[in-house]
Design an enzyme around this catalytic site. Structure first.
Site, short mmCIF file in Angstrom:
data_model
loop_
_atom_site.label_atom_id
_atom_site.label_comp_id
_atom_site.label_asym_id
_atom_site.label_seq_id
_atom_site.Cartn_x
_atom_site.Cartn_y
_atom_site.Cartn_z
N CYS A 56 2.88 -3.45 -0.35
CA CYS A 56 2.14 -2.68 -1.62
C CYS A 56 0.62 -2.62 -1.58
O CYS A 56 0.26 -1.83 -0.79
CB CYS A 56 2.54 -3.21 -2.91
SG CYS A 56 2.24 -2.28 -4.32
N HIS A 81 8.63 -3.76 -2.68
CA HIS A 81 8.48 -5.40 -2.26
C HIS A 81 9.73 -6.08 -1.86
O HIS A 81 10.45 -6.61 -2.48
CB HIS A 81 8.04 -6.05 -3.80
CG HIS A 81 6.53 -5.59 -4.03
ND1 HIS A 81 5.54 -6.64 -4.09
CD2 HIS A 81 6.11 -4.46 -4.64
CE1 HIS A 81 4.72 -6.08 -4.63
NE2 HIS A 81 4.82 -4.70 -4.93
N GLU A 114 9.95 -9.10 -0.72
CA GLU A 114 9.84 -10.52 -1.13
C GLU A 114 10.73 -10.65 -2.70
O GLU A 114 10.98 -11.81 -2.73
CB GLU A 114 8.43 -11.12 -0.97
CG GLU A 114 7.57 -10.71 -2.48
CD GLU A 114 7.16 -9.29 -2.27
OE1 GLU A 114 6.27 -9.07 -3.07
OE2 GLU A 114 7.23 -8.31 -1.53
#
Length: 235
Positions: A87, A196, A198
């Site tokens: 991002c 994302h 994660e």
């Protein structure tokens, strides 16, 4: 060996702790790094996390691309170190010219948050080897400046050279050219994407799947891929 993966914190980073946690869950050692440092602390790979570095003033990622530690990031990337920009980190990579093109305000002018379907277009990078080309994955997306742009000549080159790493499926959430969600460099060690990974690494905290709510863990493959690349290079 245990891979050491650095996560750089910039003023305004929001997802650096999440990235460190994902690295730990994948089986590597997360190493916290600071934007004002010139020391990468002997890490094996790097993550530039999401957030709003320097408040996204000027352009998203533009000021962070000039941070002191980015000199070392560029040098390490040129030597083949795996570097992932997530991002805001993707925005930094294009602003630092480690990846081509640029990222602008979403076409609908709104911040967007959704669990986004992606197609893996290149499974030969340091961050995608755990996937197969053509595989569909679901990764959370949250951004306001995620519209990928580039010149017609650059677009022809990245498409022709297989530098598109991920493409949006189902809906193009921000108006990106050719539904591009993420890119890789020619050597496959630098990867950037707007979604994302994660946030999709542990059951109970990821995207919904047909099996159960919040059970998606497709993001874990990004970090296990990097570990495999690092361990393989050391062997």
């Amino acid at each position: 060996m245990t891979a050491r993966i650095g996560v750089i914190t910039f003023p305004g980073s929001l997802d650096d702790g999440d990235a460190q946690r994902a690295i730990r869950l994948a089986g590597a050692e997360p190493v916290a790094l600071w934007h004002g440092s010139h020391d990468l602390e002997d890490v094996d790979a790097l993550v530039l996390p999401g957030g709003f570095s320097y408040g996204d003033y000027l352009r998203a990622g533009a000021i962070a691309a000039l941070a002191p530690i980015m000199t070392e990031v560029k040098d390490a990337a040129a030597k083949g170190m795996p570097v992932l920009g997530i991002c805001n980190g993707f925005q930094m990579l294009v602003e630092a010219h480690l990846l081509p093109g640029g990222l602008i305000r979403n076409a609908h002018q709104q911040f967007i948050r959704r669990d986004q379907r992606l197609r893996v277009e290149n499974a030969s990078t340091a961050w995608t080897s755990a996937f197969e080309t053509g595989q569909e994955i679901t990764i959370p997306l949250k951004n306001a400046d995620g519209g990928y742009i580039c010149s017609a000549e650059t677009l022809k080159r990245i498409e022709g050279d297989g530098l598109v790493a991920f493409r949006y499926l189902g809906v193009n959430p921000n108006g990106s050219l050719d539904d591009i969600a993420g890119l890789t460099n020619e050597h496959g060690n630098v990867v950037g994407l707007m979604p994302h990974p994660e946030h999709a690494v542990e059951p109970g905290f990821g995207p919904n799947t047909p099996d159960a709510m919040r059970s998606g863990v497709d993001g874990l493959g990004f970090f296990t891929s990097a570990i495999a690349a690092v361990v393989g290079a050391a062997a």
